[in-house]
Design a protein around this motif. Structure first.
Motif, PDB file in Angstrom:
ATOM      1  N   ALA A   1     -29.265 -23.025   7.293  1.00 49.05           N
ATOM      2  CA  ALA A   1     -28.425 -23.215   6.112  1.00 49.05           C
ATOM      3  C   ALA A   1     -29.262 -23.643   4.912  1.00 49.05           C
ATOM      4  O   ALA A   1     -29.004 -23.217   3.773  1.00 49.05           O
ATOM      5  CB  ALA A   1     -27.343 -24.244   6.414  1.00 49.05           C
ATOM      6  N   ARG A   2     -30.268 -24.466   5.157  1.00 54.76           N
ATOM      7  CA  ARG A   2     -31.129 -24.912   4.055  1.00 54.76           C
ATOM      8  C   ARG A   2     -31.930 -23.760   3.472  1.00 54.76           C
ATOM      9  O   ARG A   2     -32.208 -23.717   2.278  1.00 54.76           O
ATOM     10  CB  ARG A   2     -32.077 -26.014   4.541  1.00 54.76           C
ATOM     11  CG  ARG A   2     -31.376 -27.330   4.804  1.00 54.76           C
ATOM     12  CD  ARG A   2     -32.332 -28.427   5.183  1.00 54.76           C
ATOM     13  NE  ARG A   2     -33.419 -28.603   4.216  1.00 54.76           N
ATOM     14  CZ  ARG A   2     -34.275 -29.618   4.257  1.00 54.76           C
ATOM     15  NH1 ARG A   2     -34.155 -30.547   5.191  1.00 54.76           N
ATOM     16  NH2 ARG A   2     -35.245 -29.711   3.376  1.00 54.76           N
ATOM     17  N   GLN A   3     -32.309 -22.803   4.340  1.00 53.28           N
ATOM     18  CA  GLN A   3     -33.083 -21.660   3.884  1.00 53.28           C
ATOM     19  C   GLN A   3     -32.191 -20.519   3.388  1.00 53.28           C
ATOM     20  O   GLN A   3     -32.628 -19.678   2.614  1.00 53.28           O
ATOM     21  CB  GLN A   3     -33.990 -21.157   5.033  1.00 53.28           C
ATOM     22  CG  GLN A   3     -34.767 -19.898   4.746  1.00 53.28           C
ATOM     23  CD  GLN A   3     -35.696 -20.027   3.552  1.00 53.28           C
ATOM     24  OE1 GLN A   3     -36.046 -21.141   3.152  1.00 53.28           O
ATOM     25  NE2 GLN A   3     -36.084 -18.899   2.965  1.00 53.28           N
ATOM     26  N   GLY A   4     -30.952 -20.489   3.871  1.00 54.70           N
ATOM     27  CA  GLY A   4     -30.054 -19.412   3.488  1.00 54.70           C
ATOM     28  C   GLY A   4     -30.231 -18.162   4.320  1.00 54.70           C
ATOM     29  O   GLY A   4     -29.921 -17.052   3.857  1.00 54.70           O
ATOM     30  N   CYS A   5     -30.724 -18.319   5.559  1.00 50.92           N
ATOM     31  CA  CYS A   5     -30.873 -17.158   6.437  1.00 50.92           C
ATOM     32  C   CYS A   5     -29.824 -17.227   7.547  1.00 50.92           C
ATOM     33  O   CYS A   5     -29.240 -18.280   7.809  1.00 50.92           O
ATOM     34  CB  CYS A   5     -32.286 -17.086   7.034  1.00 50.92           C
ATOM     35  SG  CYS A   5     -32.695 -18.384   8.216  1.00 50.92           S
ATOM     36  N   ALA A   6     -29.612 -16.094   8.206  1.00 55.91           N
ATOM     37  CA  ALA A   6     -28.675 -16.058   9.320  1.00 55.91           C
ATOM     38  C   ALA A   6     -29.288 -16.769  10.522  1.00 55.91           C
ATOM     39  O   ALA A   6     -30.503 -16.985  10.594  1.00 55.91           O
ATOM     40  CB  ALA A   6     -28.347 -14.608   9.671  1.00 55.91           C
ATOM     41  N   HIS A   7     -28.442 -17.155  11.482  1.00 55.15           N
ATOM     42  CA  HIS A   7     -28.936 -17.811  12.684  1.00 55.15           C
ATOM     43  C   HIS A   7     -28.164 -17.305  13.882  1.00 55.15           C
ATOM     44  O   HIS A   7     -27.049 -16.781  13.768  1.00 55.15           O
ATOM     45  CB  HIS A   7     -28.812 -19.335  12.570  1.00 55.15           C
ATOM     46  CG  HIS A   7     -27.397 -19.814  12.442  1.00 55.15           C
ATOM     47  ND1 HIS A   7     -26.604 -20.111  13.534  1.00 55.15           N
ATOM     48  CD2 HIS A   7     -26.625 -20.022  11.350  1.00 55.15           C
ATOM     49  CE1 HIS A   7     -25.411 -20.501  13.112  1.00 55.15           C
ATOM     50  NE2 HIS A   7     -25.390 -20.455  11.798  1.00 55.15           N
ATOM     51  N   ALA A   8     -28.784 -17.442  15.048  1.00 58.97           N
ATOM     52  CA  ALA A   8     -28.159 -16.988  16.295  1.00 58.97           C
ATOM     53  C   ALA A   8     -28.764 -17.760  17.448  1.00 58.97           C
ATOM     54  O   ALA A   8     -29.830 -18.391  17.321  1.00 58.97           O
ATOM     55  CB  ALA A   8     -28.374 -15.485  16.495  1.00 58.97           C
ATOM     56  N   GLY A   9     -28.087 -17.720  18.592  1.00 57.78           N
ATOM     57  CA  GLY A   9     -28.599 -18.342  19.808  1.00 57.78           C
ATOM     58  C   GLY A   9     -29.056 -17.290  20.791  1.00 57.78           C
ATOM     59  O   GLY A   9     -28.818 -16.090  20.615  1.00 57.78           O
ATOM     60  N   TRP A  10     -29.757 -17.768  21.851  1.00 57.75           N
ATOM     61  CA  TRP A  10     -30.200 -16.821  22.884  1.00 57.75           C
ATOM     62  C   TRP A  10     -28.998 -16.016  23.406  1.00 57.75           C
ATOM     63  O   TRP A  10     -29.082 -14.806  23.624  1.00 57.75           O
ATOM     64  CB  TRP A  10     -30.824 -17.551  24.058  1.00 57.75           C
ATOM     65  CG  TRP A  10     -32.072 -18.360  23.872  1.00 57.75           C
ATOM     66  CD1 TRP A  10     -32.375 -19.500  24.539  1.00 57.75           C
ATOM     67  CD2 TRP A  10     -33.198 -18.105  23.020  1.00 57.75           C
ATOM     68  NE1 TRP A  10     -33.601 -19.983  24.150  1.00 57.75           N
ATOM     69  CE2 TRP A  10     -34.132 -19.142  23.214  1.00 57.75           C
ATOM     70  CE3 TRP A  10     -33.501 -17.119  22.090  1.00 57.75           C
ATOM     71  CZ2 TRP A  10     -35.346 -19.219  22.550  1.00 57.75           C
ATOM     72  CZ3 TRP A  10     -34.712 -17.177  21.406  1.00 57.75           C
ATOM     73  CH2 TRP A  10     -35.620 -18.214  21.639  1.00 57.75           C
ATOM     74  N   ALA A  11     -27.876 -16.695  23.608  1.00 62.27           N
ATOM     75  CA  ALA A  11     -26.713 -16.048  24.222  1.00 62.27           C
ATOM     76  C   ALA A  11     -26.180 -14.892  23.378  1.00 62.27           C
ATOM     77  O   ALA A  11     -25.562 -13.968  23.909  1.00 62.27           O
ATOM     78  CB  ALA A  11     -25.606 -17.069  24.459  1.00 62.27           C
ATOM     79  N   ASP A  12     -26.434 -14.935  22.078  1.00 62.67           N
ATOM     80  CA  ASP A  12     -25.945 -13.860  21.215  1.00 62.67           C
ATOM     81  C   ASP A  12     -26.625 -12.521  21.512  1.00 62.67           C
ATOM     82  O   ASP A  12     -26.138 -11.471  21.092  1.00 62.67           O
ATOM     83  CB  ASP A  12     -26.177 -14.218  19.739  1.00 62.67           C
ATOM     84  CG  ASP A  12     -25.317 -15.381  19.290  1.00 62.67           C
ATOM     85  OD1 ASP A  12     -24.265 -15.609  19.917  1.00 62.67           O
ATOM     86  OD2 ASP A  12     -25.698 -16.075  18.330  1.00 62.67           O
TER      87      ASP A  12
END
Length: 586
Positions: free
Chosen positions: A158-169
């Motif tokens: 969120a601080r960088q403004g990029c998307a995020h995901a987990g291993w499970a995704d």
């Protein structure tokens, strides 16, 4: 991705490790791209083997399965909009998830960016801050990490403004099968963040050509044999763990056994258990502190002979930090009864900016040292009023194939044997650049030569490293290595390697003085004062300098991503008041 164990013989639930030897003809990283290397390795039977905290085999992951999962990940990344040359930041947890995501990103044409896991130091906020700095530098489209730290990943992203995901995704999700982008040898393969405190957080851009050149060169230097197997606890976000113990195994078709770094920290002797169980020959690397902690954990010689068999440990690599001959001798003393041979030690020197290996000791030569007068190390004239003091400097071996190493003086002139100066190297595996930092790139890359920032000398074709130029403490025009001060304190009882950070500070009268921060484990006020005075006297007796001694709480000295002491950050935190010393009587 499939989390089931595939290699299970009929009638048993115990996994069977991938073999040491294979009918597939071995190729030593002679591929145009890393994906071509994995394509080839996947046609054989070798692969990765992941162990739990007690060193028990828990997950078998042959290269064939890794490639299958990586292709699925590549399609999934492309389906998410990932394009060639996009950065994909990955929290480098040792395991099949990270392995498949790293390789999948490369197949997709993106650049994986391995980033560290949280440590026990600093807490949640500091970890998010660390990630945010590296994300700002690498500017990734996506940050992926273990589901267990999803909240921290989300906060950093969120601080960088990029998307995020987990291993499970990325597990068990079908994505449209598309044609994967073609890659060429001069394309960037990945970004590696150097753990050195003086240049952090520059991302080292490594091409496929540079990577494969280094992997071929260091396997040649280690004289890899058919029955060799790699056993490792090194983190995959550090160049020695990522390149030497992950990517190299794929490109050179070597099976490997892994335990997580945090499991090693809790049960270091499980590392030696894994080596003992290997029926082939073992290659295993560690910084000095890994050997040190194992030697300290052994209670008796009978415990050694009953538990371990280290007779087949062919190459006990040592690198990533200054090599301590006294620590290595202690390890030999502790484990010779279990068959460990001092000749198995393999000192080496490398850095992320050269992909990994720069020099490697020829196998079988072990650790060789030269005693050098401290005045020569500091560049000061000989003080005839004091007895000569010597430091043992470890031979770090010969340049790997396709690598040149020279020593240059302050004016850039080449130095002859036993003349101390700056270490420079040149070769195919030297980095492409620091990512989006042309000024820093130009500062250390000159006409193809890399200024390593380290000091050393050559002798008969061998490299000896004496310290880091930018860590130098200069008092009254005389140079002092912080390692000398730290080693002086370590000679006192009750201190471990990494308990002390030495650097220079400006005193109230404007002069420079050495400061020493020391982890203090005693609580009695009078005992603390006595300890401070003892440390001050010890440093004075060894270096001739009066120093500022500050006792600080245990675990308060900062580390780099690879676990090494960060003197630069310790100084910054001390001067800003974030490291608060214990208050002592005058």
């Amino acid at each position: 991705m499939n989390d089931t164990i595939n290699l299970v013989p009929h009638g048993t639930h115990k996994p069977v490790s991938t073999p040491n030897e294979d009918v597939l003809p071995r190729r030593f990283a002679d591929f145009a791209t890393f994906t071509e290397a994995l394509d080839y390795a996947a046609t054989g039977a070798r692969g990765f083997n992941f162990h739990d905290a007690r060193g028990t085999l828990a997950r078998v992951y042959p290269f064939s399965e890794l490639r299958e999962d990586a292709i699925k990940v590549a399609h999934a990344l492309i389906a998410r909009g990932i394009k060639p040359n996009d950065r994909v930041a990955l929290i480098a947890e040792t395991g099949p998830d990270f392995a498949a995501l790293f390789c999948g990103a490369v197949y997709a044409g993106a650049w994986p960016v391995p980033l560290p896991l949280p440590t026990s130091f600093g807490g949640k906020d500091n970890y998010i801050e660390q990630l945010a700095v590296q994300l700002d530098s690498s500017d990734p489209v996506l940050l992926v990490g273990p589901d267990e730290i999803a909240a921290m990943i989300e906060a950093a992203a969120a601080r960088q403004g990029c998307a995020h995901a987990g291993w499970a995704d990325f597990a068990a999700k079908d994505a449209p099968v598309v044609e994967l982008p073609a890659r060429s040898p001069d394309d960037i393969c990945y970004l590696q963040y150097s753990s050195g405190s003086t240049r952090f957080p520059h991302g080292v851009a490594v091409t496929h050509r540079s990577l494969l050149s280094n992997l071929a060169s260091h396997s040649h230097g280690m004289e890899v044999e058919p029955a060799d197997r790699c056993i490792s606890w090194l983190p995959w976000y550090h160049d020695m763990g990522l390149v030497g113990c992950f990517l190299s195994l794929i490109a050179n078709q070597v099976s490997g056994d892994y335990m997580k770094t945090e499991d090693f920290a809790r049960r270091p002797l499980a590392w030696l258990d894994m080596i003992s169980r290997n029926q082939g020959t073992s290659i295993s690397y560690s910084p000095t502190f890994g050997y040190d902690i194992c030697a300290r954990r052994i209670s008796s010689q009978s415990a050694v002979t009953d538990r371990f068999d280290l007779s087949r440990w062919r190459l006990a690599g040592n690198g990533a930090d200054m090599i301590r001959p006294d620590v290595m001798q202690n390890f030999v003393n502790a484990f010779a009864a279990a068959g460990f041979k001092a000749a198995s030690f393999l000192p080496s020197y490398g850095l992320a900016e050269a992909t990994l290996a720069v020099t490697i000791m020829p196998p079988g030569e072990g650790i060789r040292v030269e005693l050098v007068e401290e005045e020569r190390l500091s560049g000061a004239p000989r003080d005839l009023s004091r007895p000569a003091r010597y430091r043992a400097i470890v031979n770090c071996g010969k340049p790997v194939r396709d690598m040149e190493v020279v020593i240059r003086g302050e004016d850039g002139t080449l130095q002859g044997d036993h003349k101390i100066g700056k270490v420079w190297c040149r070769g195919v595996s030297v980095m492409h650049s620091y990512f989006r930092d042309p000024e820093a790139t130009a500062a250390c890359l000159v006409d193809g030569w890399l200024d390593t920032g380290d000091m050393g000398y050559m002798a008969k074709g061998y490299l000896f490293i004496v310290g880091r130029a930018k860590d130098m403490i200069i008092i009254n025009g005389k140079n002092h290595w912080p390692q000398d001060i730290e080693w002086a304190v370590e000679q006192l009882p009750g201190f471990n390697h990494g308990d002390i950070a030495a650097f220079s500070v400006e005193t109230e009268n404007g002069e420079e003085a050495p400061a020493v921060l020391v982890h203090c484990r005693v609580s009695d006020p009078e005992a603390r004062v006595a300890l401070r005075d003892q440390i001050r006297d010890k440093v004075r007796s060894i270096t001739g300098m009066n120093c500022v001694v500050e006792l600080v709480p245990p675990k308060s000295l900062p580390r780099t991503s690879s676990g090494k002491l960060s003197r630069a950050k310790a100084k910054k935190l001390y001067l800003s008041g974030e490291i608060e010393p214990f208050k002592l009587a005058a």
